[in-house]
Design an enzyme around this catalytic site. Structure first.
Site, mmCIF file in Angstrom:
data_model
loop_
_atom_site.group_PDB
_atom_site.id
_atom_site.type_symbol
_atom_site.label_atom_id
_atom_site.label_comp_id
_atom_site.label_asym_id
_atom_site.label_seq_id
_atom_site.Cartn_x
_atom_site.Cartn_y
_atom_site.Cartn_z
ATOM 1 N N ASN A 21 0.874 -1.180 0.000
ATOM 2 C CA ASN A 21 0.000 0.000 0.000
ATOM 3 C C ASN A 21 0.905 1.223 0.000
ATOM 4 O OD1 ASN A 21 -1.751 2.071 0.492
ATOM 5 N ND2 ASN A 21 -2.424 1.352 2.509
ATOM 6 N N TRP A 22 0.952 1.899 -1.131
ATOM 7 C CA TRP A 22 1.889 3.026 -1.273
ATOM 8 C C TRP A 22 1.365 4.302 -0.644
ATOM 9 C CZ3 TRP A 22 3.438 2.319 -7.177
ATOM 10 C CH2 TRP A 22 4.088 1.080 -7.319
ATOM 11 N N LYS A 23 0.129 4.312 -0.227
ATOM 12 C CA LYS A 23 -0.482 5.489 0.411
ATOM 13 C C LYS A 23 -0.236 6.733 -0.447
ATOM 14 C CE LYS A 23 -0.077 3.136 4.817
ATOM 15 N NZ LYS A 23 0.096 3.205 6.254
ATOM 16 N N HIS B 280 -9.421 1.450 5.149
ATOM 17 C CA HIS B 280 -8.136 1.600 5.831
ATOM 18 C C HIS B 280 -8.298 2.547 7.023
ATOM 19 C CE1 HIS B 280 -3.975 2.579 6.649
ATOM 20 N NE2 HIS B 280 -3.654 1.483 5.973
ATOM 21 N N GLU C 98 -6.565 4.860 8.113
ATOM 22 C CA GLU C 98 -6.294 6.280 7.836
ATOM 23 C C GLU C 98 -7.521 6.928 7.202
ATOM 24 O OE1 GLU C 98 -2.701 5.483 5.707
ATOM 25 O OE2 GLU C 98 -1.738 4.907 7.590
ATOM 26 N N GLU D 144 -5.329 -4.731 10.661
ATOM 27 C CA GLU D 144 -4.272 -3.732 10.830
ATOM 28 C C GLU D 144 -4.498 -2.985 12.147
ATOM 29 O OE1 GLU D 144 -2.353 -2.634 6.813
ATOM 30 O OE2 GLU D 144 -4.017 -1.275 7.148
ATOM 31 N N GLY E 77 2.832 2.279 10.776
ATOM 32 C CA GLY E 77 3.799 3.373 10.626
ATOM 33 C C GLY E 77 4.554 3.708 11.894
ATOM 34 N N SER F 127 3.646 -2.209 10.278
ATOM 35 C CA SER F 127 5.099 -2.316 10.478
ATOM 36 C C SER F 127 5.674 -3.671 10.073
ATOM 37 C CB SER F 127 5.480 -1.974 11.931
ATOM 38 O OG SER F 127 5.116 -0.635 12.221
ATOM 39 N N GLY G 180 2.940 -1.120 4.260
ATOM 40 C CA GLY G 180 3.009 0.294 3.922
ATOM 41 C C GLY G 180 4.437 0.713 3.609
ATOM 42 N N GLY G 181 5.113 1.302 4.596
ATOM 43 C CA GLY G 181 6.437 1.899 4.379
ATOM 44 C C GLY G 181 7.430 0.976 3.689
HETATM 45 P P1 13P Z 1 3.183 0.319 7.641
HETATM 46 O O1 13P Z 1 3.669 -0.962 7.029
HETATM 47 O O2 13P Z 1 3.936 1.529 7.144
HETATM 48 O O3 13P Z 1 3.121 0.242 9.141
HETATM 49 O O4 13P Z 1 1.678 0.548 7.119
HETATM 50 C C1 13P Z 1 0.787 -0.504 7.207
HETATM 51 C C2 13P Z 1 -0.434 -0.149 6.470
HETATM 52 O O5 13P Z 1 -1.164 0.747 6.846
HETATM 53 C C3 13P Z 1 -0.739 -0.891 5.239
HETATM 54 O O6 13P Z 1 -2.009 -0.611 4.774
#
Ligand code: 13P
Length: 261
Positions: free
Chosen positions: A14-16, A100, A102, A172, A178, A217, A238-239
């Site tokens: 997920n590149w956000k 999600h 966020e 999640e 993050g 994470s 994510g990251g």
């Molecule tokens: P991180 O891997 O950066 O913690 O993010 C997880 C995430 O929100 C994937 O959708």
């Protein structure tokens, strides 16, 4: 001899909010080439909307699928700024992330809106990746299982059994996103087991086919221990999905860890 794991593992980046068009195409093609030899798992990337079409074009015919990070339930009309699930499917995407944390935290998503989005994704021929997870205060209050169970019920309430059976669920925990603070395999497995048991209640044997991903994470150095857990079928990353090396390493280490002998 190793047996393929059931369900087939799934790793989605997920590149956000990240990257220009050329950044996105470069990362997608890098991932495509780096995981070309992976045949025992599904892999997808979720770029931003403006890169969806270009990334899907580059990945067409490859083993890497495309996901959107959201999508709206209406097909057309006066909904300025929204992107319809049918438009996402038309770009060549196969999955749509919905709900999600966020989006819930910053953009007012509720279980009800997420449910409508999941239904619309399925109607458009997309597989929804339905995100659920508790906050830190909820976990500290001992409510993680209650909160996640309620979110699962709420976001899947209007899905038929055959629709639920083809959906992907992503657990999640908000406190792990993050933050570098990954859930322990045991913490994650406890929640995944609850999700599986609720799916079994609705779907009986078909529940074993539903992929339940962990997100929060996930890194190359912790994916293997997570994937050894019985009900963890992959990761939403994510990251660590923002460089070819780390995402490909997560896929490869994840696959290796869950191959049963
Ligand atoms: P991180 O891997 O950066 O913690 O993010 C997880 C995430 O929100 C994937 O959708």
């Amino acid at each position: 001899m190793s047996n393929p794991r059931i369900p087939r593992p799934f790793f989605c980046g997920n590149w956000k909010l990240w990257g220009t068009l050329s950044d996105s195409v470069a990362l997608a093609t890098g991932v495509r080439d780096a995981v070309a030899s992976v045949t025992t798992a599904d892999v997808a990337v979720a770029p931003g909307f403006v890169a969806l079409d270009a990334v899907a074009g580059k990945l067409k015919g490859s083993a890497v699928a495309v996901a959107s990070q959201d999508g709206y339930w209406e097909e057309k009309g006066a909904f300025t700024g929204e992107v319809a699930m049918v438009q996402i499917a038309d770009c060549g995407a196969s999955y749509a992330i919905v709900g999600h944390s966020e989006r819930r935290q910053y953009f007012g998503e509720t279980d009800e809106t997420v449910a409508r989005k999941a239904k619309a994704a399925l109607a458009a021929g997309l597989v929804p990746i339905l995100c659920i997870g508790e906050t830190l205060p909820e976990r500290d209050a001992g409510q993680a299982l209650t909160v996640v169970g309620k979110q699962l019920d709420g976001t899947t309430a209007n899905l038929r059994d055959d629709e639920l059976a083809k959906s992907v669920i992503a657990y999640e925990p908000v406190w792990a996103i993050g933050t570098g603070r990954v859930a322990t395999p045991a913490q994650a497995q406890e929640v995944h087991a609850l999700i599986r048991s609720k799916l079994v209640h609705k779907l009986q044997a078909r529940a074993q086919q539903v992929r339940i991903l962990y997100g929060g994470s996930v890194k190359p150095n912790n994916v293997a221990e997570l994937m050894k857990e019985k009900d963890i079928d992959g990761a939403l990353v994510g990251g660590a999905s923002l460089t070819v090396d780390s995402f490909a390493s997560i896929v490869q280490k994840g696959v290796a860890a869950c191959t049963r002998s």
